[in-house]
Design an enzyme around this catalytic site. Sequence first.
Site, PDB file in Angstrom:
ATOM      1  N   TYR A 113     -55.364  53.520  -6.709  1.00 41.48           N
ATOM      2  CA  TYR A 113     -54.736  54.342  -5.673  1.00 41.48           C
ATOM      3  C   TYR A 113     -53.247  54.482  -5.911  1.00 41.48           C
ATOM      4  O   TYR A 113     -52.647  53.711  -6.659  1.00 41.48           O
ATOM      5  CB  TYR A 113     -54.997  53.749  -4.278  1.00 41.48           C
ATOM      6  CG  TYR A 113     -54.273  52.448  -4.002  1.00 41.48           C
ATOM      7  CD1 TYR A 113     -52.973  52.446  -3.504  1.00 41.48           C
ATOM      8  CD2 TYR A 113     -54.885  51.223  -4.235  1.00 41.48           C
ATOM      9  CE1 TYR A 113     -52.311  51.258  -3.254  1.00 41.48           C
ATOM     10  CE2 TYR A 113     -54.222  50.034  -3.990  1.00 41.48           C
ATOM     11  CZ  TYR A 113     -52.933  50.054  -3.493  1.00 41.48           C
ATOM     12  OH  TYR A 113     -52.273  48.886  -3.253  1.00 41.48           O
ATOM     13  N   CYS A 132     -46.884  51.543  -5.411  1.00 35.92           N
ATOM     14  CA  CYS A 132     -46.274  51.775  -4.105  1.00 35.92           C
ATOM     15  C   CYS A 132     -44.800  52.133  -4.221  1.00 35.92           C
ATOM     16  O   CYS A 132     -44.096  52.170  -3.236  1.00 35.92           O
ATOM     17  CB  CYS A 132     -46.450  50.557  -3.212  1.00 35.92           C
ATOM     18  SG  CYS A 132     -45.650  49.087  -3.846  1.00 35.92           S
ATOM     19  N   SER A 191     -50.099  45.587  -6.910  1.00 34.48           N
ATOM     20  CA  SER A 191     -49.511  46.876  -6.544  1.00 34.48           C
ATOM     21  C   SER A 191     -48.210  47.000  -7.330  1.00 34.48           C
ATOM     22  O   SER A 191     -47.332  46.146  -7.228  1.00 34.48           O
ATOM     23  CB  SER A 191     -49.249  46.916  -5.045  1.00 34.48           C
ATOM     24  OG  SER A 191     -48.586  48.114  -4.725  1.00 34.48           O
ATOM     25  N   ARG A 208     -34.958  96.982 -23.165  1.00 40.17           N
ATOM     26  CA  ARG A 208     -35.184  95.977 -22.117  1.00 40.17           C
ATOM     27  C   ARG A 208     -35.257  94.585 -22.734  1.00 40.17           C
ATOM     28  O   ARG A 208     -35.934  94.390 -23.740  1.00 40.17           O
ATOM     29  CB  ARG A 208     -36.497  96.257 -21.384  1.00 40.17           C
ATOM     30  CG  ARG A 208     -36.768  97.724 -21.167  1.00 40.17           C
ATOM     31  CD  ARG A 208     -38.190  97.994 -20.670  1.00 40.17           C
ATOM     32  NE  ARG A 208     -38.448  97.456 -19.348  1.00 40.17           N
ATOM     33  CZ  ARG A 208     -39.650  97.488 -18.763  1.00 40.17           C
ATOM     34  NH1 ARG A 208     -40.697  97.991 -19.401  1.00 40.17           N
ATOM     35  NH2 ARG A 208     -39.807  96.983 -17.566  1.00 40.17           N
ATOM     36  N   LYS A 222     -42.427  90.151 -20.874  1.00 42.62           N
ATOM     37  CA  LYS A 222     -42.515  91.583 -20.596  1.00 42.62           C
ATOM     38  C   LYS A 222     -43.269  92.293 -21.718  1.00 42.62           C
ATOM     39  O   LYS A 222     -44.182  93.083 -21.455  1.00 42.62           O
ATOM     40  CB  LYS A 222     -41.091  92.139 -20.466  1.00 42.62           C
ATOM     41  CG  LYS A 222     -40.985  93.389 -19.648  1.00 42.62           C
ATOM     42  CD  LYS A 222     -39.524  93.850 -19.547  1.00 42.62           C
ATOM     43  CE  LYS A 222     -38.763  93.102 -18.464  1.00 42.62           C
ATOM     44  NZ  LYS A 222     -37.300  93.352 -18.544  1.00 42.62           N
ATOM     45  N   ARG A 242     -46.468  91.004 -14.133  1.00 44.45           N
ATOM     46  CA  ARG A 242     -46.342  89.565 -14.386  1.00 44.45           C
ATOM     47  C   ARG A 242     -46.915  88.840 -13.176  1.00 44.45           C
ATOM     48  O   ARG A 242     -47.056  89.443 -12.101  1.00 44.45           O
ATOM     49  CB  ARG A 242     -44.881  89.173 -14.597  1.00 44.45           C
ATOM     50  CG  ARG A 242     -44.026  89.458 -13.384  1.00 44.45           C
ATOM     51  CD  ARG A 242     -42.562  89.152 -13.647  1.00 44.45           C
ATOM     52  NE  ARG A 242     -41.738  89.849 -12.667  1.00 44.45           N
ATOM     53  CZ  ARG A 242     -40.459  90.113 -12.818  1.00 44.45           C
ATOM     54  NH1 ARG A 242     -39.832  89.751 -13.898  1.00 44.45           N
ATOM     55  NH2 ARG A 242     -39.781  90.736 -11.885  1.00 44.45           N
ATOM     56  N   ASP A 254     -38.442  48.685  -8.131  1.00 47.37           N
ATOM     57  CA  ASP A 254     -37.778  47.509  -8.706  1.00 47.37           C
ATOM     58  C   ASP A 254     -38.152  47.330 -10.170  1.00 47.37           C
ATOM     59  O   ASP A 254     -37.333  46.895 -10.979  1.00 47.37           O
ATOM     60  CB  ASP A 254     -38.147  46.250  -7.906  1.00 47.37           C
ATOM     61  CG  ASP A 254     -37.130  45.980  -6.804  1.00 47.37           C
ATOM     62  OD1 ASP A 254     -35.954  46.355  -7.000  1.00 47.37           O
ATOM     63  OD2 ASP A 254     -37.505  45.414  -5.769  1.00 47.37           O
ATOM     64  N   GLY A 297     -29.490  86.529 -16.056  1.00 42.88           N
ATOM     65  CA  GLY A 297     -28.407  86.244 -16.998  1.00 42.88           C
ATOM     66  C   GLY A 297     -28.549  87.047 -18.261  1.00 42.88           C
ATOM     67  O   GLY A 297     -27.602  87.258 -19.002  1.00 42.88           O
ATOM     68  N   HIS A 326     -25.758  71.902  -5.512  1.00 40.72           N
ATOM     69  CA  HIS A 326     -26.370  70.586  -5.706  1.00 40.72           C
ATOM     70  C   HIS A 326     -27.179  70.183  -4.481  1.00 40.72           C
ATOM     71  O   HIS A 326     -28.330  69.779  -4.579  1.00 40.72           O
ATOM     72  CB  HIS A 326     -25.267  69.552  -5.982  1.00 40.72           C
ATOM     73  CG  HIS A 326     -25.782  68.155  -6.135  1.00 40.72           C
ATOM     74  ND1 HIS A 326     -25.842  67.265  -5.082  1.00 40.72           N
ATOM     75  CD2 HIS A 326     -26.294  67.520  -7.205  1.00 40.72           C
ATOM     76  CE1 HIS A 326     -26.360  66.132  -5.508  1.00 40.72           C
ATOM     77  NE2 HIS A 326     -26.647  66.252  -6.799  1.00 40.72           N
ATOM     78  N   MET A 371     -29.315  90.473 -20.571  1.00 42.62           N
ATOM     79  CA  MET A 371     -28.772  91.819 -20.472  1.00 42.62           C
ATOM     80  C   MET A 371     -29.637  92.705 -19.578  1.00 42.62           C
ATOM     81  O   MET A 371     -30.853  92.665 -19.635  1.00 42.62           O
ATOM     82  CB  MET A 371     -28.680  92.451 -21.853  1.00 42.62           C
ATOM     83  CG  MET A 371     -27.816  93.690 -21.832  1.00 42.62           C
ATOM     84  SD  MET A 371     -28.052  94.705 -23.275  1.00 42.62           S
ATOM     85  CE  MET A 371     -29.506  95.622 -22.809  1.00 42.62           C
TER      86      MET A 371
HETATM   87  P1  ADP Z   1     -35.796  93.786 -15.118  1.00 46.70           P
HETATM   88  O1  ADP Z   1     -36.233  92.712 -16.016  1.00 46.70           O
HETATM   89  O2  ADP Z   1     -34.446  93.596 -14.551  1.00 46.70           O
HETATM   90  O3  ADP Z   1     -36.835  94.147 -14.111  1.00 46.70           O
HETATM   91  P2  ADP Z   1     -36.695  96.048 -16.611  1.00 46.70           P
HETATM   92  O4  ADP Z   1     -36.590  96.071 -18.076  1.00 46.70           O
HETATM   93  O5  ADP Z   1     -38.019  95.744 -16.060  1.00 46.70           O
HETATM   94  O6  ADP Z   1     -35.598  95.064 -16.054  1.00 46.70           O
HETATM   95  O7  ADP Z   1     -36.215  97.477 -16.157  1.00 46.70           O
HETATM   96  C1  ADP Z   1     -35.386  97.831 -15.097  1.00 46.70           C
HETATM   97  C2  ADP Z   1     -35.938  99.069 -14.409  1.00 46.70           C
HETATM   98  O8  ADP Z   1     -36.082 100.136 -15.323  1.00 46.70           O
HETATM   99  C3  ADP Z   1     -37.325  98.826 -13.857  1.00 46.70           C
HETATM  100  O9  ADP Z   1     -37.430  99.479 -12.629  1.00 46.70           O
HETATM  101  C4  ADP Z   1     -38.219  99.457 -14.862  1.00 46.70           C
HETATM  102  O10 ADP Z   1     -39.421  99.867 -14.296  1.00 46.70           O
HETATM  103  C5  ADP Z   1     -37.380 100.638 -15.330  1.00 46.70           C
HETATM  104  N1  ADP Z   1     -37.741 101.026 -16.685  1.00 46.70           N
HETATM  105  C6  ADP Z   1     -37.726 100.251 -17.768  1.00 46.70           C
HETATM  106  N2  ADP Z   1     -38.175 100.927 -18.857  1.00 46.70           N
HETATM  107  C7  ADP Z   1     -38.480 102.169 -18.424  1.00 46.70           C
HETATM  108  C8  ADP Z   1     -39.026 103.324 -19.078  1.00 46.70           C
HETATM  109  N3  ADP Z   1     -39.335 103.304 -20.349  1.00 46.70           N
HETATM  110  N4  ADP Z   1     -39.221 104.414 -18.330  1.00 46.70           N
HETATM  111  C9  ADP Z   1     -38.915 104.418 -17.018  1.00 46.70           C
HETATM  112  N5  ADP Z   1     -38.415 103.380 -16.349  1.00 46.70           N
HETATM  113  C10 ADP Z   1     -38.200 102.238 -17.046  1.00 46.70           C
HETATM  114 MG    MG Z   2     -38.613  94.611 -14.438  1.00 45.00          MG
END
Ligand code: ADP
Ligand code: MG
Length: 893
Positions: A865, A845, A778, A100, A30, A353, A783, A109, A469, A111
Amino acid sequence: MSDVTTKWVYNFGAEANEGRAGMKNLLGGKGANLAEMASIGLPVPPGFTITTEVCTAFNSAGRHYPADLQAQVTDALARVEDAVGLTFGDPAKPLLVSVRSGARVSMPGMMDTVLNLGLNDETVRGLVSASGDARFAWDSYRRFIQMFGSVVLGVDHHRFEEIIEQAKIDAGVVEDTALTAAQWQEVVAEYLLLVETETGKPFPQSPEDQLWRAIGAVFGSWMNQRAITYRRLHDIPADWGTAVNVQAMVFGNRGADCATGVCFTRDPSTGEDVFYGEFLVNAQGEDVVAGIRTPQPLSQARAKPGEVSMEQALPAAYAELLTVREKLEQHYKDMQDIEFTVQSNKLYMLQTRNGKRTATAALRIAVEMAESGLITRDEALMRVNPAALDQLLHPMLNPDAPRTLLSRGLPASPGAASGIVVFSADEAEMRAQKGEAVILVRVETSPEDIHGMHAARGILTTRGGMTSHAAVVARGMGRPCVSGAGGVAVDYGTQTLSAGGRMVRAGEAITIDGATGEVFIGYVQMIEPKVSGHFGTMMGWADAVRTLKVRSNAETPLDAETAKKFGAEGIGLCRTEHMFFDPERIGAVRQMIMAGDEDGRRKAVAKLLPFQRGDFISLFRIMAGLPVTIRLLDPPLHEFLPHGDQELAEIAAALGVDFATIQRRAADLSEANPMLGHRGCRLGITYPEIYEMQAQAIFEAALAVAAETGAAPVPEIMIPLVGAPRELEITRALVDKAAAAVFADKGQSIAYQVGTMIELPRAALLADRIAKSADFFSFGTNDLTQTVYGLSRDDAGKFLPHYVDNGIYEKDPFVSLDRDGVGLLVQMAAEKGRQTKPGLKLGICGEHGGDPSSIAFCQEAGLDYVSCSPYRVPVARLAAAQAAIGNRVDRTS
Ligand code: ADP
Ligand code: MG
Ligand code: MG
């Protein structure tokens, strides 16, 4: 960690833009992409990234930060303040930020993001007067308390939602946006009270304190159980760490000229080059995905009646977003997944991304980007995960075919399959070996069931989700799977399954559709998948660059046809024993084994000759001049032994001996360790009449098809389980003699080759001597892996998962060829073989022939091959192309 020269914090979007997309290891995905977007002139709210190295230091040093981190953060924050003209914690002009998380790869997982950080009882009033919008300010504050309260302070988020629900009931409104400033202010008061009661402390009012606690929560979340589990499942090392991004807030919740949205630059499910996404007016952050209101489409063309598109509602921002879409694709040269916010008609970019996509979309996007010149063909080939192709190629249910729905579960692995119900992995394997199509039905599966899952056409479980699984393994194997069909009751005791008052017994048929999660009673008609033009284009490009040939393992006409249709360039392994389980033939096979003398064996073998000839005629016809490698009889004899008195009596009668004699012979034939017993060429040497018959059948079939079609078959006769040069010498002589006899008899001849499997370590070690009687090798890596490891594949399930989980073995060596051990022998045998015969043809094979990483190894080892199961042929063609490109890159770099 007190190195004063270390840079822990990187600014973006402000005057200084210190990161780049290439710095994902340090800044996380990010953060690196925010910096990259800012650097190419896109509107990114300024902020800074605290590096992944801080995470590692923090978690290994008892949750202590590097000494100078605080100063660097303060400095970075000051630059953000300068850039936006606001001050963090200033009651008059408060800067608010988001905190973020962001690891190298996006990772559930971690935060959750905290928005609007910096608000407190005072700054909220500053925000009211600065924005002139009290509703917006109090809405922002309640969002902040809720996010910080649940994410950082651990207060159950339902408790917050209950308060909003009550407020809406009290106010008599349905939507959050309808609440007034005063009503939000009341909600805030209740929130603060809730936090204080739940945590025993007042809600932290100091912005500084809020910031450091949120940062600490992000770093701490790297070590939480969810994240640890996710890393283990996805092979992500713990020392990668996560970065923390602190970014100035922009507000999509400040009225009708504000909005927030998410979009893909192309359709992620079809790959079509259309702008694909959703937005919400007057909303913030994750409102779009949270489903609070119904998001609206971006483009007017996609709007249904009653919907208001972004194009219509915010035309200027929409136009800018279109430009950004174009710019991002040109820059990243791949489909992007974007987050944006509009504040007072102005567009801000918050994330980009490479977007996740289906296999269909991956193909289409790669082909179209190459065709438009955005990427090269080689790049397009490298873009598509070969394993994912598998999913496109499975048969589907004919939509018009009649069906009876039994129940429904989760669509865990695509493709449809019909077969008879079996309730255990062993049963699945046993019946599949006899050529039956089975569906393995389990409450849930475990690693001990792998062999049965592999043998089954499809898998149905009643418990477990999309990542159970069963689901994970089935996807990996390309087997259709429906998991978690909770409405189906499985009773192992009575060997039945039932749902909605209907019952299916073991041995009765069901059909599953792994794309929809549906389960049907009986057989449902299938259709072959529609393969798009993009698939053909991509395969054509793959064929043009690859140097490895791709053949298929096939013994039935159906398999051979499928293989040919998918582009197989021959058969690399026809297992003749699979031709003997047919009820019409098994009797003669048993007589052959159980006969007391050569004469008896010859009589039985003579009965099999016409069947074998017929088998080979159909294979040669289908393969029309392509090479066909036929392995002479190989299996441990116990696989053919009669079961029970009834079958024994039948054999006794057929052979004209009494029951006691036949019982004695059966006892004589039973082996303590059949896999290492009387099998392979050992059979052909002790009972030459078996191999003679097979060779005769092959040559007669080849001559017949040559005469009939004019396309001369190319038989390659393969001797299994050779460990001594003399074994191949003897069996080769026997085959040559059979050829000479048939050619003399028919007055015609045909070219053929005789070679061997290299599947015992001794064969690899003595490959130079064995090569003297071989036209080809081959590598039978199934085995070979078993014998190199001294490990029975059928028994490995009990400990192999433990070994792989604990890194004792890097990977399951039966799935991915073990380069270090087995691979070394393969390389050695290849070299030694070619010392003796420079033109010696080399192939593989084993199961590995369809595994992309093993195919890369085959390329490096100089094999000619690979041979794999029919449905994996396209996978192998693409993987071989990637291996060829990879090799070229390695050599030139
Ligand atoms: P995730 O990885 O779960 O997508 P993000 O960090 O991208 O979490 O953020 C969650 C939401 O908050 C997203 O919709 C993002 O666009 C919004 N967001 C994050 N930072 C800002 C910011 N500085 N201003 C406005 N919206 C934000
Ligand atoms: Mg996001
Ligand atoms: Mg999230």
